[in-house]
Design an enzyme around this catalytic site. Structure first.
Site, PDB file in Angstrom:
ATOM      1  N   TRP A 171       0.972   5.892  -1.603  1.00 47.99           N
ATOM      2  CA  TRP A 171       0.477   6.493  -2.717  1.00 47.99           C
ATOM      3  C   TRP A 171       1.436   7.132  -3.459  1.00 47.99           C
ATOM      4  CZ3 TRP A 171      -2.239  11.887  -2.177  1.00 47.99           C
ATOM      5  CH2 TRP A 171      -3.656  11.474  -1.131  1.00 47.99           C
ATOM      6  N   TYR A 227       0.833  -1.182   0.000  1.00 49.75           N
ATOM      7  CA  TYR A 227       0.057   0.071  -0.400  1.00 49.75           C
ATOM      8  C   TYR A 227       0.762   1.346   0.160  1.00 49.75           C
ATOM      9  CZ  TYR A 227      -3.592   3.721   1.428  1.00 49.75           C
ATOM     10  OH  TYR A 227      -4.034   4.710   1.308  1.00 49.75           O
TER      11      TYR A 227
HETATM   12  P1  PGD Z   1       3.247   7.897   1.816  1.00 50.59           P
HETATM   13  O1  PGD Z   1       4.840   8.714   2.268  1.00 50.59           O
HETATM   14  O2  PGD Z   1       2.892   9.408   0.795  1.00 50.59           O
HETATM   15  O3  PGD Z   1       2.424   7.099   2.474  1.00 50.59           O
HETATM   16  O4  PGD Z   1       1.095   6.196   3.579  1.00 50.59           O
HETATM   17  P2  PGD Z   1       1.800   5.812   2.110  1.00 50.59           P
HETATM   18  O5  PGD Z   1       2.642   4.802   2.535  1.00 50.59           O
HETATM   19  O6  PGD Z   1       1.366   6.301   1.297  1.00 50.59           O
HETATM   20  O7  PGD Z   1       4.394   6.600   1.467  1.00 50.59           O
HETATM   21  C1  PGD Z   1       4.446   6.983   0.061  1.00 50.59           C
HETATM   22  C2  PGD Z   1       5.840   6.002  -0.516  1.00 50.59           C
HETATM   23  O8  PGD Z   1       6.502   6.112  -2.132  1.00 50.59           O
HETATM   24  C3  PGD Z   1       7.300   6.999  -0.307  1.00 50.59           C
HETATM   25  O9  PGD Z   1       8.307   6.829   0.908  1.00 50.59           O
HETATM   26  C4  PGD Z   1       7.908   7.280  -1.059  1.00 50.59           C
HETATM   27  O10 PGD Z   1       9.143   8.413  -1.160  1.00 50.59           O
HETATM   28  C5  PGD Z   1       8.028   6.309  -2.327  1.00 50.59           C
HETATM   29  N1  PGD Z   1       7.958   7.177  -3.570  1.00 50.59           N
HETATM   30  C6  PGD Z   1       7.607   8.229  -3.943  1.00 50.59           C
HETATM   31  N2  PGD Z   1       8.168   7.955  -5.330  1.00 50.59           N
HETATM   32  C7  PGD Z   1       8.226   7.213  -5.740  1.00 50.59           C
HETATM   33  C8  PGD Z   1       8.213   6.307  -6.735  1.00 50.59           C
HETATM   34  O11 PGD Z   1       7.863   6.469  -8.539  1.00 50.59           O
HETATM   35  N3  PGD Z   1       8.471   4.538  -7.167  1.00 50.59           N
HETATM   36  C9  PGD Z   1       8.641   4.047  -5.614  1.00 50.59           C
HETATM   37  N4  PGD Z   1       9.689   2.925  -5.358  1.00 50.59           N
HETATM   38  N5  PGD Z   1       8.563   5.198  -4.185  1.00 50.59           N
HETATM   39  C10 PGD Z   1       7.997   6.242  -4.614  1.00 50.59           C
HETATM   40  C11 PGD Z   1      -0.278   6.924   3.518  1.00 50.59           C
HETATM   41  C12 PGD Z   1      -1.224   6.839   5.045  1.00 50.59           C
HETATM   42  O12 PGD Z   1      -1.132   6.981   5.877  1.00 50.59           O
HETATM   43  C13 PGD Z   1      -3.011   7.363   4.131  1.00 50.59           C
HETATM   44  S1  PGD Z   1      -3.285   7.125   2.463  1.00 50.59           S
HETATM   45  C14 PGD Z   1      -3.885   7.627   5.884  1.00 50.59           C
HETATM   46  S2  PGD Z   1      -4.972   8.817   5.299  1.00 50.59           S
HETATM   47  C15 PGD Z   1      -3.407   6.912   6.700  1.00 50.59           C
HETATM   48  N6  PGD Z   1      -3.449   8.503   7.406  1.00 50.59           N
HETATM   49  C16 PGD Z   1      -3.725   7.960   9.115  1.00 50.59           C
HETATM   50  C17 PGD Z   1      -3.600   9.111   9.848  1.00 50.59           C
HETATM   51  O13 PGD Z   1      -4.318   9.805   9.444  1.00 50.59           O
HETATM   52  N7  PGD Z   1      -3.233   8.731  10.366  1.00 50.59           N
HETATM   53  C18 PGD Z   1      -2.281   7.969  11.244  1.00 50.59           C
HETATM   54  N8  PGD Z   1      -1.867   7.922  12.396  1.00 50.59           N
HETATM   55  N9  PGD Z   1      -1.519   6.771  10.441  1.00 50.59           N
HETATM   56  C19 PGD Z   1      -2.314   7.177   9.130  1.00 50.59           C
HETATM   57  N10 PGD Z   1      -1.368   6.306   8.391  1.00 50.59           N
HETATM   58  C20 PGD Z   1      -1.943   6.162   6.904  1.00 50.59           C
END
Ligand code: PGD
Length: 774
Positions: free
Chosen positions: A117, A115
């Site tokens: 973004w 999972y």
């Molecule tokens: P991101 O930091 O967006 O978090 O969780 P998510 O895992 O989506 O992580 C994306 C990762 O992808 C980053 O490490 C980035 O560097 C990497 N990345 C970006 N581009 C690329 C690429 O082209 N290739 C590769 N291989 N990697 C790439 C988000 C999630 O967290 C979400 S959506 C929600 S809504 C939740 N919200 C909460 C919350 O409200 N409260 C708590 N306590 N915890 C939450 N967690 C959840």
């Protein structure tokens, strides 16, 4: 729009938090300015330039020393040294490991749910690339639902139809601006959350839509423990209930409508099922407890008179009831979403312009955009197996293979996964109870991560492959419900030895006899033209002529057609429920769901109810007397680009800021901008305090996304301020098994010791290259 002079490059580019006009010298980003067509750009763009060449980037492939020397196994994972290796060696070893695991355990042994973004861009979308690759090998264990709205997306199909109906089909902002008299926003309409949208956002319009509504006379009531959850310049009334008690307040509003004869009986009879049974619950017929405003006041802390008056105000004009996604990221998170829908049904305005129900306005920038036609997409192929888990049950799956669990009417078992493959996500950001997740990550034989950065997840991997950032590759991008399609031309060379995920998977596919299936003989550039060509021919069939690819690429962006810019949620259903039934069992809004009732779950019965949260301010007095709200950050998206300038500027003493009420701080001897330790039984973290009367007393707000920086001797202690060391890995209910990361009980104390150094913004410890490696 692309100008290239020698190494100088200039183009419009897309990120999840907005479009930007970017200049580079071919290596560094020399200027990042908001796209001139965006009326309200996000400052998160300011993170891009500094993060792009930050030492926290992964510069080349790495293999964890223990894994390299002893083969698959978890010993020292998360604290070991990483050995730099060549791409050649990394691909050889990883291909060999995939061959072993697929050969011995089949696709059921590989978890590719992965999972996250990732980044904007329809081709280099990391999840799509990984899923397509693993499908070429026979398939993988996948995940269903999301951390964003994993609870409501299981509930909504039962009670109103597919969640997409509610979110992509939401009443459009211009309609709200024109028609709505009163917005009652449970969870607020957060400006910081509407700055981002999955896949990108062209124009940020929520703020201007709300400003025009208010200028016309629309009133806003923001129900949230944080005043800033609705733009304070809009003059919203702030009602701050005890976090987790919104369902009680909603029941009281329903009770007043019912008692005062304000419930729209014609609407309820024609468009809903189950109201009489729910009304019996409201009146206390089943449990002897009428859900009056006085009853609710004892739970919410909101005076009964204000709730009684609000119910009458809601019935007096065109009212929109909105519920944010954050409310369902909690124990019993179904209840406030379901009750928001029931409240709107009782008001009888669902399907009318500007009235009714909304879920996700202000939770992401694209809810309230009218639904656009499709965008180009990369086919992920077909998964050879049908094995999956609800996404937030990752730690349970790894720790209890074979164990049974309930989900949406099914009794299921966790698969026995041997290899975890993550690409484009950061579970050590997004999951709850990180010390437990660390234990869970010590179970599989092999963990593989592709990421541009040394995230905490990369540090808990055995094989780490360095991915490019979007500015280092050509792509095309559009948000999942945004009507601008952007060309995203490469602006700089890749960082060090980083490669895009497509190139990495193509090389692996080549070693595994899957090259043709994976690449179909196309380069990345050919894929972009292919995807665009397929899409534009589909649109042509639907009567819309799109420009040829080369013209689109030169122009920089185009508008995707939007069939109904003034869409109103469920307008067809209201007009003719026989001809346009909902996809619920009854074809109507289900205030009572026989299906959910039939599952027999005590934590989610057949109609919405008040259920006490597992841990909350209203619970019995205990050691932890403050309610943590672990919400989305303002200065970055999730954990992305935490090393960037705008994110770093918000830190206090290098730690994530935590906001609390001055009275709570004074009672604990805590001063503004001092360091504190936030703790409970699950873990603790450091944070830097800001005092604010805009936080409800009893609440401490600490956003997610500070990179997890565990103390080497105690992984439950984060030196940086990641609140997920404090949150519980406990499902919202047996129905949806969603995350409950939003809320937890904690205590806060001054931190007077010399603060430990933060190490997570530097690469982990690395060894000399492997013998024979450059
Ligand atoms: P991101 O930091 O967006 O978090 O969780 P998510 O895992 O989506 O992580 C994306 C990762 O992808 C980053 O490490 C980035 O560097 C990497 N990345 C970006 N581009 C690329 C690429 O082209 N290739 C590769 N291989 N990697 C790439 C988000 C999630 O967290 C979400 S959506 C929600 S809504 C939740 N919200 C909460 C919350 O409200 N409260 C708590 N306590 N915890 C939450 N967690 C959840």
């Amino acid at each position: 729009m692309v100008g290239v002079t020698g190494q100088q490059r200039r183009a419009v580019h897309l990120t999840h938090w907005g479009a930007a006009e970017i200049e580079s010298d071919g290596r560094r980003l020399t200027s990042v300015r908001p796209w001139r067509e965006d009326p309200a750009p996000s400052r998160i763009l300011e993170n891009l330039a500094g993060a792009h060449r930050h030492p926290a980037r992964v510069d080349r492939p790495y293999i964890r020393r223990g894994w390299l020397e002893h083969g698959p196994g978890a010993a020292a994972r998360g604290s070991d040294v990483f050995v730099p290796v060549s791409w050649e060696m990394a691909v050889d070893l990883l291909a060999g490991e995939l061959r072993r695991v697929y050969g011995t355990h089949g696709p059921d042994g590989v978890y590719g749910g992965s999972y996250g973004w990732g980044s904007a861009g329809r081709f280099h979308h990391a999840q799509s690339q990984l899923h397509r690759f693993l499908n070429c090998l026979g398939g993988y264990v996948r995940s269903v639902n999301t951390y964003s709205h994993g609870t409501s997306s299981v509930l909504l199909p039962h009670v109103v139809g597919n969640e997409v109906v509610v979110m992509a089909g939401a009443t459009a902002w211009p309609v709200i601006a024109e028609h709505t008299d009163l917005i009652v926003a449970f969870g607020g309409l957060s400006p910081k959350n509407s700055a981002v949208a999955p896949g990108g956002i062209g124009r940020h319009v929520m703020g201007s839509a709300l400003a025009s509504a208010v200028a016309r006379g629309c009133r806003l009531v923001s129900v949230s423990p944080l005043r800033g959850d609705t733009d304070t310049s809009l003059g919203a009334e702030w009602i701050a209930p005890v976090p987790g008690s919104d369902a009680a307040m909603m029941l009281a509003l329903c009770h007043v409508l019912d008692c005062d004869g304000l419930a729209d009986r014609c609407f309820l009879d024609r468009y809903t099922v189950g109201y009489p049974r729910f009304a019996g619950y409201l009146r206390g017929e089943a449990d002897g407890v009428p859900k009056t405003p006085e009853w609710a006041a004892a739970l919410t802390g909101i005076p009964a008179e204000r709730v009684r008056a609000l119910a009458r105000e809601m019935a007096a004009g065109r009212t929109l009831v909105t519920v944010s996604w954050s409310l369902q990221r909690a124990k019993h998170g179904e209840q406030p979403v379901w009750l928001g829908l029931v409240l709107a049904a009782m008001l009888g305005q669902i399907g009318l312009p500007g009235g009714g129900f909304g879920h996700g306005y202000g939770s992401t920038g694209d809810v309230g955009n009218p639904r656009r036609m499709s965008a180009p997409r990369l086919s992920q192929g077909a998964n050879g197996i049908d094995s999956w888990i609800p996404v937030a049950r990752i730690a349970d799956m790894l720790m209890q293979p074979g164990a049974g669990y309930d989900y949406n009417g099914q009794r299921r078992r966790y698969p026995d996964v041997k290899l975890v493959y993550w690409c484009g996500g950061n579970p050590f950001h997004h999951h709850q109870d990180l010390a437990r997740l660390r234990e869970a990550f010590a179970r599989p034989q092999t963990v593989v991560v592709h990421d541009p950065f040394w995230t905490a997840t990369a540090r808990h991997a055995d094989i780490v492959l360095p991915s490019t950032m979007t500015v280092e590759r050509d792509d095309i991008g559009a948000g999942s419900n945004d009507s601008t399609l952007f060309a995203m031309p490469q602006l700089t060379e890749p960082y060090a030895q980083a490669r895009d995920d497509y190139t990495a998977f193509s090389a692996l596919a080549g070693r595994l006899d899957a090259a043709e299936a994976f690449t179909e003989g196309r380069t990345a550039g050919q894929w972009l033209r292919h995807m665009y060509g397929e899409w534009s021919s589909d649109l042509k069939t639907a009567g819309h002529e799109m420009p040829p690819f080369e013209q689109f690429w030169a122009d920089g962006w185009l508008q995707i057609p939007v069939p109904d810019p003034h869409q109103v949620l469920l307008a067809d259903f209201r007009r003719d429920p026989g001809r346009f039934p909902l996809s619920t069992p009854s074809g109507k809004i289900e205030i009572f769901s026989a299906a959910i009732d039939g599952f027999g779950y005590r934590d989610c019965p057949g109609h919405p109810v008040w259920l006490e949260p597992a841990e909350w301010l209203g619970g019995p007095p205990g050691r932890y007397r403050l309610q943590l709200v672990a919400n989305q950050p303002r200065r970055r998206l999730h954990s992305q680009l935490d090393v960037g300038a705008y994110s770093q500027e918000g830190k206090i003493g290098g730690r994530e800021p935590a906001a609390m009420h001055p009275a709570d701080a004074a009672a604990r001897g805590i001063t503004d901008r001092s360091l504190v330790r936030v703790f409970n039984d699950r873990g603790s973290c450091l944070a830097g305090v800001t005092l604010s009367e805009d936080v409800r007393p009893g609440v401490v707000q600490l956003s997610t996304g500070a990179w997890y920086d565990p103390d080497p001797d105690d992984p439950s202690f984060c030196r940086h301020g990641n609140p997920n060391v404090l949150t519980a890995d406990r499902p919202s209910s047996a129905l949806s098994q969603g995350t409950t990361g939003q809320l937890a009980m904690v205590e806060v104390e001054p931190y007077d010791a010399v603060p430990p150094e933060i190490s997570v913004h530097r690469p982990p410890q690395t060894a000399e290259p492997a013998p024979g490696e450059p």
